[in-house]
Write a protein that holds these residues in place. Structure first.
Motif, PDB file in Angstrom:
ATOM      1  N   ARG A 115       0.830  -1.211   0.000  1.00  0.00           N
ATOM      2  CA  ARG A 115       0.000   0.000   0.000  1.00  0.00           C
ATOM      3  C   ARG A 115       0.858   1.253   0.000  1.00  0.00           C
ATOM      4  O   ARG A 115       0.562   2.221  -0.704  1.00  0.00           O
ATOM      5  N   ILE A 116       1.924   1.247   0.793  1.00  0.00           N
ATOM      6  CA  ILE A 116       2.845   2.386   0.837  1.00  0.00           C
ATOM      7  C   ILE A 116       3.430   2.626  -0.552  1.00  0.00           C
ATOM      8  O   ILE A 116       3.476   3.756  -1.034  1.00  0.00           O
ATOM      9  N   ARG A 117       3.859   1.571  -1.186  1.00  0.00           N
ATOM     10  CA  ARG A 117       4.454   1.705  -2.526  1.00  0.00           C
ATOM     11  C   ARG A 117       3.421   2.148  -3.555  1.00  0.00           C
ATOM     12  O   ARG A 117       3.740   2.926  -4.458  1.00  0.00           O
ATOM     13  N   ASP A 118       2.186   1.678  -3.413  1.00  0.00           N
ATOM     14  CA  ASP A 118       1.111   2.112  -4.314  1.00  0.00           C
ATOM     15  C   ASP A 118       0.836   3.604  -4.158  1.00  0.00           C
ATOM     16  O   ASP A 118       0.655   4.316  -5.151  1.00  0.00           O
ATOM     17  N   ILE A 119       0.825   4.075  -2.919  1.00  0.00           N
ATOM     18  CA  ILE A 119       0.598   5.506  -2.675  1.00  0.00           C
ATOM     19  C   ILE A 119       1.713   6.324  -3.308  1.00  0.00           C
ATOM     20  O   ILE A 119       1.463   7.332  -3.976  1.00  0.00           O
ATOM     21  N   ARG A 120       2.964   5.895  -3.128  1.00  0.00           N
ATOM     22  CA  ARG A 120       4.091   6.621  -3.717  1.00  0.00           C
ATOM     23  C   ARG A 120       3.977   6.657  -5.235  1.00  0.00           C
ATOM     24  O   ARG A 120       4.143   7.690  -5.873  1.00  0.00           O
ATOM     25  N   ARG A 121       3.670   5.508  -5.826  1.00  0.00           N
ATOM     26  CA  ARG A 121       3.562   5.426  -7.287  1.00  0.00           C
ATOM     27  C   ARG A 121       2.444   6.338  -7.798  1.00  0.00           C
ATOM     28  O   ARG A 121       2.636   7.104  -8.746  1.00  0.00           O
ATOM     29  N   ASP A 122       1.288   6.275  -7.147  1.00  0.00           N
ATOM     30  CA  ASP A 122       0.158   7.092  -7.585  1.00  0.00           C
ATOM     31  C   ASP A 122       0.454   8.580  -7.450  1.00  0.00           C
ATOM     32  O   ASP A 122       0.143   9.364  -8.348  1.00  0.00           O
ATOM     33  N   CYS A 123       1.059   8.971  -6.342  1.00  0.00           N
ATOM     34  CA  CYS A 123       1.389  10.389  -6.149  1.00  0.00           C
ATOM     35  C   CYS A 123       2.457  10.844  -7.142  1.00  0.00           C
ATOM     36  O   CYS A 123       2.375  11.939  -7.691  1.00  0.00           O
ATOM     37  N   SER A 124       3.439   9.992  -7.376  1.00  0.00           N
ATOM     38  CA  SER A 124       4.479  10.336  -8.346  1.00  0.00           C
ATOM     39  C   SER A 124       3.883  10.491  -9.742  1.00  0.00           C
ATOM     40  O   SER A 124       4.271  11.398 -10.488  1.00  0.00           O
ATOM     41  N   THR A 125       2.950   9.621 -10.089  1.00  0.00           N
ATOM     42  CA  THR A 125       2.267   9.730 -11.373  1.00  0.00           C
ATOM     43  C   THR A 125       1.513  11.055 -11.467  1.00  0.00           C
ATOM     44  O   THR A 125       1.580  11.749 -12.483  1.00  0.00           O
ATOM     45  N   CYS A 126       0.812  11.411 -10.401  1.00  0.00           N
ATOM     46  CA  CYS A 126       0.069  12.680 -10.380  1.00  0.00           C
ATOM     47  C   CYS A 126       1.010  13.876 -10.516  1.00  0.00           C
ATOM     48  O   CYS A 126       0.704  14.825 -11.238  1.00  0.00           O
ATOM     49  N   VAL A 127       2.143  13.832  -9.827  1.00  0.00           N
ATOM     50  CA  VAL A 127       3.120  14.924  -9.932  1.00  0.00           C
ATOM     51  C   VAL A 127       3.578  15.056 -11.378  1.00  0.00           C
ATOM     52  O   VAL A 127       3.644  16.156 -11.929  1.00  0.00           O
ATOM     53  N   GLY A 128       3.886  13.937 -12.011  1.00  0.00           N
ATOM     54  CA  GLY A 128       4.315  13.973 -13.406  1.00  0.00           C
ATOM     55  C   GLY A 128       3.247  14.540 -14.326  1.00  0.00           C
ATOM     56  O   GLY A 128       3.541  15.357 -15.208  1.00  0.00           O
ATOM     57  N   LEU A 129       2.010  14.121 -14.115  1.00  0.00           N
ATOM     58  CA  LEU A 129       0.913  14.633 -14.941  1.00  0.00           C
ATOM     59  C   LEU A 129       0.695  16.128 -14.711  1.00  0.00           C
ATOM     60  O   LEU A 129       0.476  16.890 -15.664  1.00  0.00           O
ATOM     61  N   LEU A 130       0.760  16.563 -13.457  1.00  0.00           N
ATOM     62  CA  LEU A 130       0.594  17.986 -13.165  1.00  0.00           C
ATOM     63  C   LEU A 130       1.721  18.805 -13.778  1.00  0.00           C
ATOM     64  O   LEU A 130       1.491  19.899 -14.299  1.00  0.00           O
ATOM     65  N   ASP A 131       2.948  18.291 -13.719  1.00  0.00           N
ATOM     66  CA  ASP A 131       4.077  18.996 -14.334  1.00  0.00           C
ATOM     67  C   ASP A 131       3.871  19.140 -15.836  1.00  0.00           C
ATOM     68  O   ASP A 131       4.124  20.200 -16.408  1.00  0.00           O
ATOM     69  N   ARG A 132       3.400  18.065 -16.476  1.00  0.00           N
ATOM     70  CA  ARG A 132       3.143  18.140 -17.924  1.00  0.00           C
ATOM     71  C   ARG A 132       2.017  19.110 -18.226  1.00  0.00           C
ATOM     72  O   ARG A 132       2.091  19.905 -19.159  1.00  0.00           O
ATOM     73  N   PHE A 133       0.951  19.065 -17.440  1.00  0.00           N
ATOM     74  CA  PHE A 133      -0.187  19.957 -17.636  1.00  0.00           C
ATOM     75  C   PHE A 133       0.228  21.404 -17.417  1.00  0.00           C
ATOM     76  O   PHE A 133      -0.148  22.295 -18.175  1.00  0.00           O
ATOM     77  N   ASP A 134       1.024  21.638 -16.374  1.00  0.00           N
ATOM     78  CA  ASP A 134       1.491  22.992 -16.078  1.00  0.00           C
ATOM     79  C   ASP A 134       2.360  23.522 -17.212  1.00  0.00           C
ATOM     80  O   ASP A 134       2.256  24.684 -17.586  1.00  0.00           O
ATOM     81  N   GLY A 135       3.175  22.674 -17.809  1.00  0.00           N
ATOM     82  CA  GLY A 135       4.010  23.085 -18.932  1.00  0.00           C
ATOM     83  C   GLY A 135       3.168  23.488 -20.128  1.00  0.00           C
ATOM     84  O   GLY A 135       3.483  24.429 -20.846  1.00  0.00           O
ATOM     85  N   ARG A 136       2.078  22.777 -20.361  1.00  0.00           N
ATOM     86  CA  ARG A 136       1.185  23.098 -21.478  1.00  0.00           C
ATOM     87  C   ARG A 136       0.464  24.417 -21.238  1.00  0.00           C
ATOM     88  O   ARG A 136       0.238  25.181 -22.152  1.00  0.00           O
ATOM     89  N   GLU A 137       0.092  24.670 -19.970  1.00  0.00           N
ATOM     90  CA  GLU A 137      -0.607  25.931 -19.659  1.00  0.00           C
ATOM     91  C   GLU A 137       0.288  27.129 -19.889  1.00  0.00           C
ATOM     92  O   GLU A 137      -0.177  28.188 -20.263  1.00  0.00           O
ATOM     93  N   ARG A 138       1.573  26.971 -19.674  1.00  0.00           N
ATOM     94  CA  ARG A 138       2.512  28.094 -19.824  1.00  0.00           C
ATOM     95  C   ARG A 138       2.795  28.425 -21.273  1.00  0.00           C
ATOM     96  O   ARG A 138       3.235  29.506 -21.583  1.00  0.00           O
TER      97      ARG A 138
END
Length: 61
Positions: free
Chosen positions: A37-60
């Motif tokens: 579960r700990i590893r799943d949480i890390r993976r999911d959050c890391s995925t979200c961070v990556g997606l937000l970074d990509r989305f933020d780059g597109r907004e700029r």
């Protein structure tokens, strides 16, 4: 809440989960399922961070 703030919160969660995993590996009494579960949480959050970074780059653009 802006994207940078969401990214910061998720990055903080990833760091906390890393500390939990290290504590578990150093002898805290967690089951294999808890570690999964700990590893799943890390993976999911890391995925979200990556997606937000990509989305933020597109907004700029």
């Amino acid at each position: 809440m802006d994207i940078a703030r969401m990214t910061s919160i998720l990055a903080s969660v990833v760091q906390t989960v890393d500390r939990l995993e290290l504590a578990a590996l150093d002898g805290a009494r967690l089951t294999a399922a808890d570690l999964d579960r700990i590893r799943d949480i890390r993976r999911d959050c890391s995925t979200c961070v990556g997606l937000l970074d990509r989305f933020d780059g597109r907004e700029r653009e």
